[in-house]
Design a protein around this motif. Structure first.
Motif, mmCIF file in Angstrom:
data_model
loop_
_atom_site.group_PDB
_atom_site.id
_atom_site.type_symbol
_atom_site.label_atom_id
_atom_site.label_comp_id
_atom_site.label_asym_id
_atom_site.label_seq_id
_atom_site.Cartn_x
_atom_site.Cartn_y
_atom_site.Cartn_z
ATOM 1 N N VAL A 180 0.736 -1.190 0.021
ATOM 2 C CA VAL A 180 -0.127 0.006 -0.124
ATOM 3 C C VAL A 180 1.138 1.081 -0.350
ATOM 4 C CG1 VAL A 180 -1.880 1.496 0.841
ATOM 5 C CG2 VAL A 180 -1.257 -1.318 1.484
ATOM 6 N N GLU A 181 0.401 2.248 -1.445
ATOM 7 C CA GLU A 181 1.773 3.406 -1.183
ATOM 8 C C GLU A 181 1.115 4.340 0.099
ATOM 9 O OE1 GLU A 181 0.222 5.545 -4.606
ATOM 10 O OE2 GLU A 181 0.456 3.073 -5.616
ATOM 11 N N TRP A 182 2.233 4.736 0.943
ATOM 12 C CA TRP A 182 1.760 5.575 2.119
ATOM 13 C C TRP A 182 0.802 7.090 1.416
ATOM 14 C CZ3 TRP A 182 2.366 10.580 2.494
ATOM 15 C CH2 TRP A 182 2.472 11.106 4.385
ATOM 16 N N ALA A 183 1.292 7.828 -0.069
ATOM 17 C CA ALA A 183 0.886 8.838 -0.551
ATOM 18 C C ALA A 183 -0.423 8.161 -0.630
ATOM 19 C CB ALA A 183 1.241 9.169 -0.946
ATOM 20 N N TYR A 184 -1.194 6.784 -0.929
ATOM 21 C CA TYR A 184 -2.376 6.944 -0.715
ATOM 22 C C TYR A 184 -3.623 6.777 0.440
ATOM 23 C CZ TYR A 184 -6.578 4.397 -1.912
ATOM 24 O OH TYR A 184 -7.726 3.966 -1.817
ATOM 25 N N CYS A 185 -2.490 6.463 1.177
ATOM 26 C CA CYS A 185 -3.630 6.578 2.678
ATOM 27 C C CYS A 185 -3.042 7.853 3.799
ATOM 28 C CB CYS A 185 -2.063 5.515 4.143
ATOM 29 S SG CYS A 185 -1.916 3.508 3.640
ATOM 30 N N PHE A 186 -2.388 8.837 2.580
ATOM 31 C CA PHE A 186 -2.270 10.690 2.984
ATOM 32 C C PHE A 186 -3.395 10.802 2.318
ATOM 33 C CE2 PHE A 186 -1.218 14.498 2.823
ATOM 34 C CZ PHE A 186 -1.112 15.780 3.824
ATOM 35 N N ASP A 187 -3.764 10.037 1.522
ATOM 36 C CA ASP A 187 -5.050 10.886 0.331
ATOM 37 C C ASP A 187 -6.140 10.671 0.906
ATOM 38 O OD1 ASP A 187 -3.875 12.356 -1.732
ATOM 39 O OD2 ASP A 187 -3.580 10.606 -2.894
ATOM 40 N N VAL A 188 -6.531 8.980 1.485
ATOM 41 C CA VAL A 188 -7.658 8.867 2.357
ATOM 42 C C VAL A 188 -7.662 9.075 3.123
ATOM 43 C CG1 VAL A 188 -8.584 6.476 3.361
ATOM 44 C CG2 VAL A 188 -7.342 5.977 1.310
ATOM 45 N N HIS A 189 -6.961 9.668 4.433
ATOM 46 C CA HIS A 189 -6.908 10.379 5.360
ATOM 47 C C HIS A 189 -7.280 12.166 5.092
ATOM 48 C CE1 HIS A 189 -6.136 13.041 9.071
ATOM 49 N NE2 HIS A 189 -6.130 13.966 8.649
ATOM 50 N N LEU A 190 -7.713 12.480 4.331
ATOM 51 C CA LEU A 190 -7.857 13.366 3.148
ATOM 52 C C LEU A 190 -9.235 13.275 3.497
ATOM 53 C CD1 LEU A 190 -4.567 15.715 1.373
ATOM 54 C CD2 LEU A 190 -5.060 15.369 3.714
ATOM 55 N N ASN A 191 -9.711 12.447 2.753
ATOM 56 C CA ASN A 191 -10.351 12.279 2.041
ATOM 57 C C ASN A 191 -11.782 12.876 3.324
ATOM 58 O OD1 ASN A 191 -9.653 11.774 -0.780
ATOM 59 N ND2 ASN A 191 -10.417 10.449 -0.846
ATOM 60 N N ALA A 192 -11.055 11.655 4.619
ATOM 61 C CA ALA A 192 -12.267 11.365 5.379
ATOM 62 C C ALA A 192 -11.874 12.799 6.122
ATOM 63 C CB ALA A 192 -11.417 9.947 6.369
ATOM 64 N N VAL A 193 -10.743 13.346 6.377
ATOM 65 C CA VAL A 193 -10.793 14.906 6.985
ATOM 66 C C VAL A 193 -11.754 15.512 6.760
ATOM 67 C CG1 VAL A 193 -9.083 15.967 6.386
ATOM 68 C CG2 VAL A 193 -9.417 15.676 9.615
ATOM 69 N N LEU A 194 -11.915 15.654 5.335
ATOM 70 C CA LEU A 194 -12.820 17.003 5.099
ATOM 71 C C LEU A 194 -14.165 16.916 5.620
ATOM 72 C CD1 LEU A 194 -12.071 18.643 1.746
ATOM 73 C CD2 LEU A 194 -14.728 17.913 1.899
ATOM 74 N N PRO A 195 -14.997 16.105 5.189
ATOM 75 C CA PRO A 195 -16.796 16.202 5.746
ATOM 76 C C PRO A 195 -16.658 16.174 7.792
ATOM 77 C CG PRO A 195 -15.999 14.382 4.295
ATOM 78 C CD PRO A 195 -15.023 14.364 4.921
ATOM 79 N N LEU A 196 -15.030 15.321 8.232
ATOM 80 C CA LEU A 196 -15.174 15.762 9.231
ATOM 81 C C LEU A 196 -14.899 16.833 9.823
ATOM 82 C CD1 LEU A 196 -14.985 14.221 12.438
ATOM 83 C CD2 LEU A 196 -12.334 14.734 11.720
#
Length: 276
Positions: free
Chosen positions: A163-179
């Motif tokens: 799993v790409e670390w950068a992808y994990c960071f993108d997933v976090h950004l996707n999740a933190v915006l609605p939060l």
């Protein structure tokens, strides 16, 4: 409104396709070596584009932001399409990150004005929210999920796929915006009331908003890792929802107001003293 092309069939580890696109689950050592050698170049290209706004696709970034609220699965289908066309899961366009930072700055300024923090207090609040809450905490959470995914969730740990670390960071950004959108905007009219009242209604309303926002964050994380066809048992990422619900019930019983706690914390960090 940006309307992305329909992505090709999603490739899983159990099927194949005759498409000329790269198979995301083939475990080819040559592809893995190419990905690792080009990772630094991809990061350099991504960071360089942060200074070139004309090259950013803000229309597509806005499309992603909207669909993170109404149909988040479509956002991660776009990630799958990127893998098949550009051979990388993570974003290569920083437009989404730029819009997220802008929204955090604007919402933090409004919160500072509502709480009466003053000019320097607002500056401190903006820096804290952007650099600590978003960037630093995001780096930590992304690293944790990157480690967990590669250590425990790979369907074939002996393969060269990871799993790409950068992808994990993108997933976090996707999740933190609605939060942050739910927390910053949903509670904005009541922040002063939450900071001075400890009644049951304020606790119930504030904590309900918090549990909705946090639960949606966990759900987006789950969708993000579910999009990777070479992972298994991704459902375990939903287990924190059980603990979240128990903490929510307990907080209502003891009237522990999350919003009041966070408001007081931010006021303390910026050195703002609320007048009696």
């Amino acid at each position: 409104m940006y309307v992305p092309m329909s992505p090709p069939p999603v490739i899983t580890s159990n099927n194949t396709t005759t498409s000329t696109s790269l198979n995301v689950g083939d475990g080819s050592s040559s592809n893995s070596m190419f990905d690792r050698h080009s990772a630094a170049a991809k990061r350099y290209k991504y960071l360089r584009r942060l200074l070139k706004f004309r090259q950013m696709d803000f229309e597509f970034a806005i499309w992603q932001i909207i669909h993170l609220f109404i149909a988040p699965q479509k956002v991660f289908r776009a990630f799958q399409y990127r893998k098949q066309t550009k051979n990388q899961w993570a974003r290569d366009d920083p437009a989404f990150l730029v819009l997220l930072m802008v929204s955090l700055v604007v919402s933090s300024i409004i919160i500072g004005l509502v709480l009466g923090m003053g000019f320097f207090g607002i500056i401190k609040l903006v820096l804290w929210v952007v650099l600590i809450d978003c960037v630093l905490v995001g780096l930590l959470i992304s690293t944790i999920y990157w480690y967990v995914a590669n250590r425990y969730l790979l369907a074939n740990p002996k393969s060269n796929i990871d799993v790409e670390w950068a992808y994990c960071f993108d997933v976090h950004l996707n999740a933190v915006l609605p939060l942050l959108t739910i927390l910053h905007i949903g509670q904005l009219p009541f922040l002063n009331s939450f900071a001075t009242n400890t009644g049951f209604f304020y606790c119930l309303f504030g904590n309900t908003v918090w549990v909705i926002a946090t639960g949606y964050y966990v759900y987006i994380l789950f969708l993000g890792f579910s999009a990777l066809p070479f992972l298994r048992n991704v459902h375990v990422l939903l287990y924190p929802l059980t603990g979240l619900f128990l903490v929510y019930i307990l907080s209502i019983i003891v009237q522990w107001n999350f919003t009041q706690m966070i408001v007081l914390f931010y006021e303390y960090r910026v050195g703002h003293k609320r007048l009696p």
